[in-house]
Design a protein around this motif. Sequence first.
Motif, mmCIF file in Angstrom:
data_model
loop_
_atom_site.group_PDB
_atom_site.id
_atom_site.type_symbol
_atom_site.label_atom_id
_atom_site.label_comp_id
_atom_site.label_asym_id
_atom_site.label_seq_id
_atom_site.Cartn_x
_atom_site.Cartn_y
_atom_site.Cartn_z
ATOM 1 N N UNK A 234 3.028 -7.795 -3.391
ATOM 2 C CA UNK A 234 1.628 -7.476 -3.633
ATOM 3 C C UNK A 234 0.798 -7.140 -2.408
ATOM 4 N N UNK A 235 1.445 -6.866 -1.276
ATOM 5 C CA UNK A 235 0.708 -6.461 -0.085
ATOM 6 C C UNK A 235 0.108 -5.069 -0.296
ATOM 7 N N UNK A 236 -0.974 -4.796 0.419
ATOM 8 C CA UNK A 236 -1.607 -3.474 0.333
ATOM 9 C C UNK A 236 -0.885 -2.433 1.173
ATOM 10 N N UNK A 237 -0.256 -2.878 2.275
ATOM 11 C CA UNK A 237 0.329 -1.890 3.167
ATOM 12 C C UNK A 237 1.369 -2.463 4.098
ATOM 13 N N UNK A 238 1.853 -1.587 4.963
ATOM 14 C CA UNK A 238 2.892 -1.909 5.933
ATOM 15 C C UNK A 238 2.507 -1.281 7.267
ATOM 16 N N UNK A 239 2.837 -1.970 8.339
ATOM 17 C CA UNK A 239 2.595 -1.443 9.685
ATOM 18 C C UNK A 239 3.942 -1.330 10.387
#
Length: 277
Positions: free
Chosen positions: A26-31
């Motif tokens: 459920x994370x919004x994004x990735x770096x």
Amino acid sequence: MKFSVFTASTPDWTPAQAITALAGQGWDGIEWRLLDQQPSSTGEPGFWAGNLATLPLAGIEGEVAGIAALTRDAGLEMSGVAGYARADERDDVERVLRATAALGAPQARVAMPRSDTAEAYPALFERTREDVAWAASLAASLGIKALVELHHETITPSASAARRLLEGLDPEHVGVIHDLGNLVIEGRERHTAAFELLGDYLAHVHVKNARWVTDGERTPAGSLRWRHEWAPLRDGQADVGQYLTDLREHGYDGWVTLEDFSTDLPSRSAPATTSPT
């Protein structure tokens, strides 16, 4: 605020596995971590060497389309790219910034020089200002932002130092990563004051935690020796909950990226994925 995970902290996962796992959680994004890393000395994946979730700088031009598609298809955004090219390594900085734009990520870290070099600090600082101004100009032409991180043992360990470095540059195309864990080690200023000082240069946030420990050893003069180590978010010396409250009350509404380099908890198992990447 939106929340992402930095892939330096997921060394056991391939890029595709990281995408699958983070989307499922459920994370919004990735770096993305981007550099040509060394192999692990133990043969096992590590945070800094042999990290399976690291994108290689060499040949990155041929990888961006596939990585961008995998990320997008999983419903994840990219909070940014964490490059390791130092500001004066302009060829590599350019590759990092162009790869960031090609991925569709909004911003990329440009590494700062260490503060313990033989070069006098004032001269190193002024030379780095020229390098950062160049990176900001290139970032502007690509429609992205170049980031300077608050990092211990570099010339920008604090918000005050970073603000001085960037003063006069356009905050639309250059900004600061405020890093909670690094500030436990060096450079901490009262957070709300630091946010106010950075103003429009506050562009991104990294959250991890650290602590100072000692084994009782003393220096020849008799002082107790201390060393820092990474800690789980709830067990380090920084109050993560208060930090997030301070950010919210300041009005920050950008990306918060989790970095967890502690080893107190068991290694994460790899999620299933249908991609060989």
